[in-house]
Design a protein around this motif. Structure first.
Motif, PDB file in Angstrom:
ATOM      1  N   PRO A  31      44.411  36.764  27.042  1.00 23.27           N
ATOM      2  CA  PRO A  31      45.408  35.670  27.565  1.00 23.27           C
ATOM      3  C   PRO A  31      45.912  35.851  28.901  1.00 23.27           C
ATOM      4  CG  PRO A  31      46.530  37.618  26.346  1.00 23.27           C
ATOM      5  CD  PRO A  31      45.071  37.658  26.215  1.00 23.27           C
ATOM      6  N   LEU A  32      45.431  36.722  29.679  1.00 23.43           N
ATOM      7  CA  LEU A  32      45.979  36.917  31.002  1.00 23.43           C
ATOM      8  C   LEU A  32      44.743  36.399  31.966  1.00 23.43           C
ATOM      9  CD1 LEU A  32      47.978  40.029  31.702  1.00 23.43           C
ATOM     10  CD2 LEU A  32      48.656  37.666  31.861  1.00 23.43           C
ATOM     11  N   ALA A  33      43.451  36.023  31.386  1.00 28.77           N
ATOM     12  CA  ALA A  33      42.273  35.524  32.080  1.00 28.77           C
ATOM     13  C   ALA A  33      42.736  34.368  33.196  1.00 28.77           C
ATOM     14  CB  ALA A  33      41.134  35.318  31.185  1.00 28.77           C
ATOM     15  N   GLY A  34      43.063  33.437  32.502  1.00 28.43           N
ATOM     16  CA  GLY A  34      43.824  32.401  33.354  1.00 28.43           C
ATOM     17  C   GLY A  34      44.921  32.487  34.458  1.00 28.43           C
ATOM     18  N   PRO A  35      45.852  32.859  34.008  1.00 30.44           N
ATOM     19  CA  PRO A  35      47.105  32.910  34.682  1.00 30.44           C
ATOM     20  C   PRO A  35      47.178  34.253  35.371  1.00 30.44           C
ATOM     21  CG  PRO A  35      47.644  33.574  32.467  1.00 30.44           C
ATOM     22  CD  PRO A  35      46.421  33.056  32.419  1.00 30.44           C
ATOM     23  N   PHE A  36      46.235  35.072  35.661  1.00 35.52           N
ATOM     24  CA  PHE A  36      46.157  36.349  35.992  1.00 35.52           C
ATOM     25  C   PHE A  36      47.044  36.404  37.592  1.00 35.52           C
ATOM     26  CE2 PHE A  36      44.759  39.758  38.852  1.00 35.52           C
ATOM     27  CZ  PHE A  36      45.099  40.860  37.879  1.00 35.52           C
ATOM     28  N   ARG A  37      46.507  35.508  38.360  1.00 36.22           N
ATOM     29  CA  ARG A  37      46.732  35.606  39.955  1.00 36.22           C
ATOM     30  C   ARG A  37      48.372  34.827  39.765  1.00 36.22           C
ATOM     31  NH1 ARG A  37      42.321  33.361  43.645  1.00 36.22           N
ATOM     32  NH2 ARG A  37      43.542  33.858  45.272  1.00 36.22           N
ATOM     33  N   ASP A  38      48.591  33.910  39.008  1.00 37.80           N
ATOM     34  CA  ASP A  38      49.863  33.353  38.944  1.00 37.80           C
ATOM     35  C   ASP A  38      50.965  34.303  38.554  1.00 37.80           C
ATOM     36  OD1 ASP A  38      49.099  30.718  40.086  1.00 37.80           O
ATOM     37  OD2 ASP A  38      48.689  29.775  38.120  1.00 37.80           O
ATOM     38  N   VAL A  39      50.709  35.131  37.746  1.00 38.96           N
ATOM     39  CA  VAL A  39      51.411  36.441  37.163  1.00 38.96           C
ATOM     40  C   VAL A  39      51.762  37.199  38.274  1.00 38.96           C
ATOM     41  CG1 VAL A  39      51.704  38.013  35.588  1.00 38.96           C
ATOM     42  CG2 VAL A  39      51.093  35.990  34.867  1.00 38.96           C
ATOM     43  N   TYR A  40      50.662  37.630  38.952  1.00 39.20           N
ATOM     44  CA  TYR A  40      50.810  38.559  40.011  1.00 39.20           C
ATOM     45  C   TYR A  40      51.686  37.886  41.414  1.00 39.20           C
ATOM     46  CZ  TYR A  40      48.439  42.653  38.545  1.00 39.20           C
ATOM     47  OH  TYR A  40      48.102  43.769  37.973  1.00 39.20           O
ATOM     48  N   ARG A  41      51.554  36.501  41.713  1.00 40.49           N
ATOM     49  CA  ARG A  41      52.138  35.887  42.662  1.00 40.49           C
ATOM     50  C   ARG A  41      53.807  35.987  41.936  1.00 40.49           C
ATOM     51  NH1 ARG A  41      47.948  31.809  42.025  1.00 40.49           N
ATOM     52  NH2 ARG A  41      46.388  32.063  44.003  1.00 40.49           N
ATOM     53  N   THR A  42      53.989  35.593  40.692  1.00 45.36           N
ATOM     54  CA  THR A  42      55.352  35.556  40.343  1.00 45.36           C
ATOM     55  C   THR A  42      56.132  36.996  40.595  1.00 45.36           C
ATOM     56  OG1 THR A  42      54.950  33.804  39.023  1.00 45.36           O
ATOM     57  CG2 THR A  42      56.747  35.264  38.470  1.00 45.36           C
ATOM     58  N   ILE A  43      55.239  38.138  40.269  1.00 44.40           N
ATOM     59  CA  ILE A  43      55.808  39.565  40.121  1.00 44.40           C
ATOM     60  C   ILE A  43      56.007  39.649  41.862  1.00 44.40           C
ATOM     61  CG2 ILE A  43      55.163  41.895  40.080  1.00 44.40           C
ATOM     62  CD1 ILE A  43      53.416  41.095  37.492  1.00 44.40           C
ATOM     63  N   ALA A  44      55.197  39.323  42.611  1.00 43.76           N
ATOM     64  CA  ALA A  44      55.575  39.635  44.098  1.00 43.76           C
ATOM     65  C   ALA A  44      56.851  38.946  44.661  1.00 43.76           C
ATOM     66  CB  ALA A  44      54.350  39.056  44.980  1.00 43.76           C
ATOM     67  N   ARG A  45      56.902  37.578  44.329  1.00 46.12           N
ATOM     68  CA  ARG A  45      58.036  36.754  44.501  1.00 46.12           C
ATOM     69  C   ARG A  45      59.263  37.237  44.177  1.00 46.12           C
ATOM     70  NH1 ARG A  45      60.171  33.053  41.536  1.00 46.12           N
ATOM     71  NH2 ARG A  45      58.324  32.573  40.393  1.00 46.12           N
ATOM     72  N   LEU A  46      59.319  37.970  42.896  1.00 49.62           N
ATOM     73  CA  LEU A  46      60.616  38.606  42.246  1.00 49.62           C
ATOM     74  C   LEU A  46      60.887  39.684  42.861  1.00 49.62           C
ATOM     75  CD1 LEU A  46      60.057  37.717  38.307  1.00 49.62           C
ATOM     76  CD2 LEU A  46      61.673  36.685  40.010  1.00 49.62           C
ATOM     77  N   ALA A  47      59.707  40.564  43.111  1.00 51.92           N
ATOM     78  CA  ALA A  47      60.006  41.821  43.967  1.00 51.92           C
ATOM     79  C   ALA A  47      60.745  41.637  45.111  1.00 51.92           C
ATOM     80  CB  ALA A  47      58.647  42.750  43.746  1.00 51.92           C
ATOM     81  N   ASP A  48      59.986  40.789  45.936  1.00 51.39           N
ATOM     82  CA  ASP A  48      60.718  40.501  47.209  1.00 51.39           C
ATOM     83  C   ASP A  48      62.096  40.138  47.302  1.00 51.39           C
ATOM     84  OD1 ASP A  48      60.331  40.088  50.168  1.00 51.39           O
ATOM     85  OD2 ASP A  48      59.958  37.911  49.873  1.00 51.39           O
ATOM     86  N   THR A  49      62.175  39.138  46.368  1.00 52.54           N
ATOM     87  CA  THR A  49      63.786  38.575  46.276  1.00 52.54           C
ATOM     88  C   THR A  49      64.789  39.748  46.210  1.00 52.54           C
ATOM     89  OG1 THR A  49      63.105  36.507  45.593  1.00 52.54           O
ATOM     90  CG2 THR A  49      65.125  37.170  44.876  1.00 52.54           C
TER      91      THR A  49
END
Length: 215
Positions: free
Chosen positions: A75-93
């Motif tokens: 299920p992460l094959a498609g949204p993988f990079r978007d998920v990591y971008r979200t994790i990075a954004r939340l961690a930065d915030t």
């Protein structure tokens, strides 16, 4: 003691990192789609979907360190990079340090050489998209994050995985983005990878860079 959130904390590498961090007395929360059959004592398990931003926010908020251990499969094959971008954004915030479990294909065979991922001719075709997607996180996505995000991308030596579990030797070797080949020709075990990984977090000597761990 630090507060660790491990996203993907019940898989091969994730569970080893959770075990190592908890054994050192850190406060650990592990997020995964399913709960483990044998939970590790003193670890808080959260069952949830990493593609859901609210779920990610709930486990990253209040943490000192976020560890991302996801794979671009299923299920992460498609949204993988978007998920990591979200994790990075939340961690930065939240001002949370981000450590990513990466693949070995993004490493280089020697200083200044092309990364392994530039030539996948010897890799089965069905695996290539996942390898390229995973490597794009360190090649493109993490370097593009705001300078305020403190991240480290930690690759294992080539051959790392549940198919080659290995034994805990209680040691490891650390390299930068140039692959450190295992001295015995075998892959580093999950336990020793986790040993080095948590050492990296505790020592805090690396920032916005790729490193790799090997025997």
């Amino acid at each position: 003691m630090s507060r660790f959130t491990v996203i993907g904390g019940t898989g091969y590498a994730g569970s080893a990192i959770v075990t190592e961090a908890a054994a050192r007395g850190h406060q650990v929360t592990a997020l995964s789609r399913s709960l483990p059959d044998a939970p590790i004592p003193n670890v808080t398990y959260v069952q949830g979907d990493a593609t859901d931003e609210a779920t990610l926010s709930s486990v990253i908020e209040g943490a000192d360190v976020a560890v991302a251990v996801l794979a671009p499969r299923g299920p992460l094959a498609g949204p993988f990079r978007d998920v990591y971008r979200t994790i990075a954004r939340l961690a930065d915030t939240e001002g949370v340090r981000l450590f990513v479990v990466g693949g070995a294909s993004s490493l280089r065979p020697s200083p200044g050489a092309d990364r392994f991922v530039t030539d996948l001719s010897q890799v089965p075709e069905e695996l290539r998209d996942g390898i390229l997607t995973d490597a794009a996180v360190i090649i493109e996505d993490l370097p593009a994050t705001p300078a305020t995000l403190d991240w480290v991308y930690v690759s294992p030596a080539r051959g790392f995985g549940a198919h080659a579990p290995g034994e805990r030797l209680g040691r490891y070797r650390l390299g930068d983005d140039v692959s450190v080949a295992p001295e015995d020709g075998g892959a580093i075990s999950a336990a020793d990878y986790a040993l080095g990984f948590v050492d990296l977090i505790e020592k805090g000597e690396h920032h916005r860079e790729q490193v790799n761990l090997s025997h």
